[in-house]
Design an enzyme around this catalytic site. Structure first.
Site, PDB file in Angstrom:
ATOM      1  N   ASP A 156       7.564   2.652  -2.523  1.00 17.66           N
ATOM      2  CA  ASP A 156       7.623   3.728  -1.533  1.00 17.66           C
ATOM      3  C   ASP A 156       9.055   3.906  -1.020  1.00 17.66           C
ATOM      4  O   ASP A 156       9.602   4.992  -1.031  1.00 17.66           O
ATOM      5  CB  ASP A 156       6.643   3.470  -0.374  1.00 17.66           C
ATOM      6  CG  ASP A 156       6.807   2.082   0.267  1.00 17.66           C
ATOM      7  OD1 ASP A 156       7.598   1.257  -0.237  1.00 17.66           O
ATOM      8  OD2 ASP A 156       6.133   1.823   1.282  1.00 17.66           O
TER       9      ASP A 156
ATOM     10  N   LYS B 104       0.818  -1.199   0.000  1.00 20.61           N
ATOM     11  CA  LYS B 104       0.000   0.000   0.000  1.00 20.61           C
ATOM     12  C   LYS B 104       0.858   1.257   0.000  1.00 20.61           C
ATOM     13  O   LYS B 104       0.373   2.345  -0.277  1.00 20.61           O
ATOM     14  CB  LYS B 104      -0.881   0.021   1.265  1.00 20.61           C
ATOM     15  CG  LYS B 104      -1.785  -1.156   1.433  1.00 20.61           C
ATOM     16  CD  LYS B 104      -2.489  -1.056   2.829  1.00 20.61           C
ATOM     17  CE  LYS B 104      -3.225  -2.351   3.123  1.00 20.61           C
ATOM     18  NZ  LYS B 104      -3.711  -2.367   4.519  1.00 20.61           N
ATOM     19  N   GLY B 105       2.116   1.083   0.389  1.00 25.39           N
ATOM     20  CA  GLY B 105       2.969   2.242   0.669  1.00 25.39           C
ATOM     21  C   GLY B 105       3.126   3.249  -0.450  1.00 25.39           C
ATOM     22  O   GLY B 105       3.293   4.438  -0.200  1.00 25.39           O
TER      23      GLY B 105
ATOM     24  N   ASP C  32      14.581  -0.508   1.010  1.00 24.62           N
ATOM     25  CA  ASP C  32      15.315  -0.659   2.269  1.00 24.62           C
ATOM     26  C   ASP C  32      16.468  -1.640   2.027  1.00 24.62           C
ATOM     27  O   ASP C  32      17.570  -1.243   1.674  1.00 24.62           O
ATOM     28  CB  ASP C  32      14.319  -1.136   3.334  1.00 24.62           C
ATOM     29  CG  ASP C  32      14.929  -1.273   4.714  1.00 24.62           C
ATOM     30  OD1 ASP C  32      16.108  -0.926   4.868  1.00 24.62           O
ATOM     31  OD2 ASP C  32      14.235  -1.717   5.640  1.00 24.62           O
TER      32      ASP C  32
HETATM   33  P1  5GP Z   1      12.962  -4.042   1.331  1.00 19.90           P
HETATM   34  O1  5GP Z   1      12.424  -5.268   0.677  1.00 19.90           O
HETATM   35  O2  5GP Z   1      13.634  -3.070   0.392  1.00 19.90           O
HETATM   36  O3  5GP Z   1      13.866  -4.398   2.490  1.00 19.90           O
HETATM   37  O4  5GP Z   1      11.751  -3.355   2.056  1.00 19.90           O
HETATM   38  C1  5GP Z   1      10.867  -2.547   1.435  1.00 19.90           C
HETATM   39  C2  5GP Z   1       9.610  -2.402   2.261  1.00 19.90           C
HETATM   40  O5  5GP Z   1       9.892  -2.317   3.674  1.00 19.90           O
HETATM   41  C3  5GP Z   1       8.932  -1.104   1.922  1.00 19.90           C
HETATM   42  O6  5GP Z   1       8.096  -1.251   0.800  1.00 19.90           O
HETATM   43  C4  5GP Z   1       8.195  -0.783   3.207  1.00 19.90           C
HETATM   44  O7  5GP Z   1       6.956  -1.441   3.225  1.00 19.90           O
HETATM   45  C5  5GP Z   1       9.067  -1.362   4.308  1.00 19.90           C
HETATM   46  N1  5GP Z   1       9.921  -0.327   4.940  1.00 19.90           N
HETATM   47  C6  5GP Z   1      11.259  -0.287   4.935  1.00 19.90           C
HETATM   48  N2  5GP Z   1      11.725   0.801   5.613  1.00 19.90           N
HETATM   49  C7  5GP Z   1      10.634   1.462   6.047  1.00 19.90           C
HETATM   50  C8  5GP Z   1      10.455   2.685   6.803  1.00 19.90           C
HETATM   51  O8  5GP Z   1      11.377   3.400   7.209  1.00 19.90           O
HETATM   52  N3  5GP Z   1       9.162   3.046   7.052  1.00 19.90           N
HETATM   53  C9  5GP Z   1       8.088   2.309   6.644  1.00 19.90           C
HETATM   54  N4  5GP Z   1       6.884   2.770   6.961  1.00 19.90           N
HETATM   55  N5  5GP Z   1       8.230   1.162   5.916  1.00 19.90           N
HETATM   56  C10 5GP Z   1       9.482   0.754   5.630  1.00 19.90           C
END
Ligand code: 5GP
Length: 184
Positions: free
Chosen positions: A104, A47-48, A107
């Site tokens: 969004d 949803k982000g 990470d």
């Molecule tokens: P990745 O797969 O790149 O590790 O994670 C991506 C997802 O982690 C993003 O789409 C989000 O949902 C969540 N996420 C990572 N860091 C943050 C943050 O600082 N705030 C929020 N609200 N969600 C995050």
């Protein structure tokens, strides 16, 4: 009644409303130039990225198609196991399309890498990605190495952020700005 936002939950504002609007307009302009003459399929990851993509597509001066998919990750274990699950798939066919994934925040980069592989296997003409936020992490294999084509803002590696679509336990998505969220 509890005031909104709840005092104590939110830290500093990292990116203000006007700064977001200006950067989203720039991204839209760049994407319009890069995809000139084409009809990109913009895929937002729910949803982000819902709020971001709503503004972004209105800054793109091309006849785009918009679709959504939703993924779930298996908590912290995901980072090690590499498991990402599609919980809502696309309605549109990706084959022969110029696909732009909209996230969004990148990470660890795991979700994005997974989606690039998943969609890349469906014969798109081209496949690129755009993220509002990229965690500024210089470690090898971290998000700095993730294959992102368009980045809104880099944020400090330690900050957990909310607002403009991003949540903390489903709250704060409707903030007009991006703030740090206090977890202590
Ligand atoms: P990745 O797969 O790149 O590790 O994670 C991506 C997802 O982690 C993003 O789409 C989000 O949902 C969540 N996420 C990572 N860091 C943050 C943050 O600082 N705030 C929020 N609200 N969600 C995050």
């Amino acid at each position: 009644m509890t005031s909104f936002p709840t005092p104590g939950d939110l830290g500093e504002t990292l990116i203000g409303e006007e700064q977001i609007a200006a950067r989203v307009a720039e991204l839209g302009e760049q994407i319009s130039l890069d995809y000139a003459g084409r009809n990109p399929l913009v895929i937002a990851v729910l949803k982000g990225s819902a709020i971001f993509v709503a503004d972004l597509v209105r800054s793109i001066e091309l006849p785009i198609t918009l679709d959504f998919l939703a993924v779930s990750s298996y908590g912290e274990a995901t980072k090690n196991s590499g498991v990402v699950k599609i919980v809502k798939d696309l309605d549109q066919d990706v084959s022969g399309r110029d696909v732009l994934i909209v996230e969004d925040i990148v990470d660890s980069g795991l979700t994005l890498r997974y989606l690039l592989e998943y969609l890349g296997g469906q014969q798109p003409t081209s496949l690129k990605s755009c993220t509002l936020l990229l965690r500024d992490d210089q470690e090898a294999g971290g998000p700095a190495d993730a294959p992102v084509d368009y980045v809104g803002f880099k944020i400090p590696s330690s900050a957990f952020v909310v607002g403009y679509g991003l949540d903390a336990a489903q709250k704060y998505r409707n903030l007009r700005y991006i703030a740090e969220y206090r977890t202590d």
